[in-house]
Design a protein around this motif. Sequence first.
Motif, mmCIF file in Angstrom:
data_model
loop_
_atom_site.group_PDB
_atom_site.id
_atom_site.type_symbol
_atom_site.label_atom_id
_atom_site.label_comp_id
_atom_site.label_asym_id
_atom_site.label_seq_id
_atom_site.Cartn_x
_atom_site.Cartn_y
_atom_site.Cartn_z
ATOM 1 N N TYR A 95 0.816 -1.213 0.000
ATOM 2 C CA TYR A 95 0.000 0.000 0.000
ATOM 3 C C TYR A 95 0.854 1.269 0.000
ATOM 4 O O TYR A 95 1.715 1.453 0.861
ATOM 5 N N ALA A 96 0.594 2.134 -0.975
ATOM 6 C CA ALA A 96 1.307 3.399 -1.094
ATOM 7 C C ALA A 96 0.696 4.413 -0.122
ATOM 8 O O ALA A 96 -0.427 4.879 -0.324
ATOM 9 N N SER A 97 1.435 4.748 0.913
ATOM 10 C CA SER A 97 0.941 5.696 1.924
ATOM 11 C C SER A 97 1.216 7.113 1.454
ATOM 12 O O SER A 97 2.288 7.676 1.703
ATOM 13 N N PRO A 291 -0.338 -5.639 5.947
ATOM 14 C CA PRO A 291 0.754 -6.583 5.722
ATOM 15 C C PRO A 291 2.042 -5.919 5.241
ATOM 16 O O PRO A 291 3.130 -6.256 5.698
ATOM 17 N N LEU A 292 1.913 -4.962 4.316
ATOM 18 C CA LEU A 292 3.089 -4.247 3.829
ATOM 19 C C LEU A 292 2.647 -2.905 3.245
ATOM 20 O O LEU A 292 1.731 -2.854 2.411
ATOM 21 N N SER A 293 3.271 -1.846 3.681
ATOM 22 C CA SER A 293 2.978 -0.516 3.143
ATOM 23 C C SER A 293 4.288 0.206 2.880
ATOM 24 O O SER A 293 5.334 -0.130 3.439
ATOM 25 N N MET A 294 4.229 1.211 2.017
ATOM 26 C CA MET A 294 5.430 1.920 1.579
ATOM 27 C C MET A 294 5.252 3.414 1.806
ATOM 28 O O MET A 294 4.167 3.967 1.569
ATOM 29 N N PHE A 316 -1.575 6.472 -9.687
ATOM 30 C CA PHE A 316 -2.049 6.167 -8.334
ATOM 31 C C PHE A 316 -3.480 6.675 -8.210
ATOM 32 O O PHE A 316 -3.789 7.809 -8.579
ATOM 33 N N ARG A 317 -4.363 5.844 -7.667
ATOM 34 C CA ARG A 317 -5.786 6.161 -7.692
ATOM 35 C C ARG A 317 -6.298 6.785 -6.399
ATOM 36 O O ARG A 317 -7.256 7.542 -6.413
ATOM 37 N N TRP A 318 -5.678 6.451 -5.294
ATOM 38 C CA TRP A 318 -6.147 6.938 -4.000
ATOM 39 C C TRP A 318 -5.051 6.697 -2.967
ATOM 40 O O TRP A 318 -4.029 6.047 -3.249
ATOM 41 N N ASP A 319 -5.261 7.219 -1.766
ATOM 42 C CA ASP A 319 -4.370 6.881 -0.664
ATOM 43 C C ASP A 319 -4.452 5.369 -0.430
ATOM 44 O O ASP A 319 -5.533 4.779 -0.525
ATOM 45 N N TYR A 320 -3.328 4.753 -0.165
ATOM 46 C CA TYR A 320 -3.220 3.293 0.033
ATOM 47 C C TYR A 320 -3.451 2.498 -1.252
ATOM 48 O O TYR A 320 -3.843 1.336 -1.197
ATOM 49 N N ASP A 321 -3.183 3.104 -2.392
ATOM 50 C CA ASP A 321 -3.225 2.333 -3.630
ATOM 51 C C ASP A 321 -2.287 1.134 -3.460
ATOM 52 O O ASP A 321 -1.131 1.275 -3.061
ATOM 53 N N GLY A 322 -2.763 -0.066 -3.799
ATOM 54 C CA GLY A 322 -1.990 -1.273 -3.567
ATOM 55 C C GLY A 322 -0.944 -1.601 -4.603
ATOM 56 O O GLY A 322 -0.213 -2.589 -4.458
ATOM 57 N N MET A 323 -0.837 -0.773 -5.668
ATOM 58 C CA MET A 323 0.137 -1.013 -6.744
ATOM 59 C C MET A 323 0.091 -2.485 -7.169
ATOM 60 O O MET A 323 1.111 -3.181 -7.297
#
Length: 335
Positions: A95-97, A291-294, A316-323
Amino acid sequence: MTNPEADMGKHAVQKTWWFGLHPKWHVALIMTVVAAVAIATGAFIFRSQTTSAGATLANPFATNSPFNTTIAGNAQIDPVSQAMIARATRDGQVYASTVEFGIPIYGADRRTPRYTVNCTITYWGPCPFAGKQVPIPNGARPHSGSDGAMVVVDQGANRIYEFWQARNSGGKWTASFGAVNPLDGSGWGGASTGSGASRLGGVVRIAEIERGSIQHALVVQSDNICAGIFRSPAIKTDGNSTRSDCLPEGARLRLDPTLDLSTLQLTSGERTVARALQQYGAFVIDIGGSPLSMSFELDTRAPAGSIGQVYERAGFRWDYDGMSAIPWKRLQVIR
């Protein structure tokens, strides 16, 4: 012991030598000495500026910092890598923080307002901001997540001020704790993250996404951080997991370098992140809620409800985009 009479004789010879010279040579010698000192001083200043010039707000830390070194092609894989990655990528996302836990990064100079910043946690040791007038720009705000993180970089002073749970009340700043690190240092030290990593270290920057290139290691957080175990360059851990597949803080992950990214349907943002993960990898630095965020830089100029135009243009579509187009199962834990 020295001999006073011998010293007096030596000084007398030196004095006679000096006064035996024509006055114009006095001037010439003085000017020569002054010039030599100026050259030496100038060389020292130039060397000092050159030494610190490599570390900037945009490109922090020493060139040999773990954040700025690539992973060797023949790096060995941890024997438990497969199990650790399976657990960390169990939902197929990293998840992209970018907003709630996005890192707001501000620059400061000698005109920036200064504040006395007190730490509300006193049992961790001396407050890193004690005795310092901390530069905080007008309008600066920590992110809205529970970490209340914020970073201020005073490039002229070679300092990074890193805040954990920063608060501004009535014009007075406090923080639960934090760190003050040298901008040209290793990028590890203090207590602004669970592992001791600089809060500036490894953050994906807006400008990097815009140009499509990241030239440093990234940082990730996980909900499965080992208790009592950490790896260099981490200097501590806040982990609490006793599972056999836990991730130790300081561990370095990378995306399988044999993976051909051109065969994947990646957004430009995903491709930029994936390429950096193949070359530089990512350090595990903190406990997270997933589980994993960046960690990404917060776009402080983005309007409310937006992650910012640069991130949006990069896919990127939103906060916490999972890429999710990146095959996260191909991550590896370096031994």
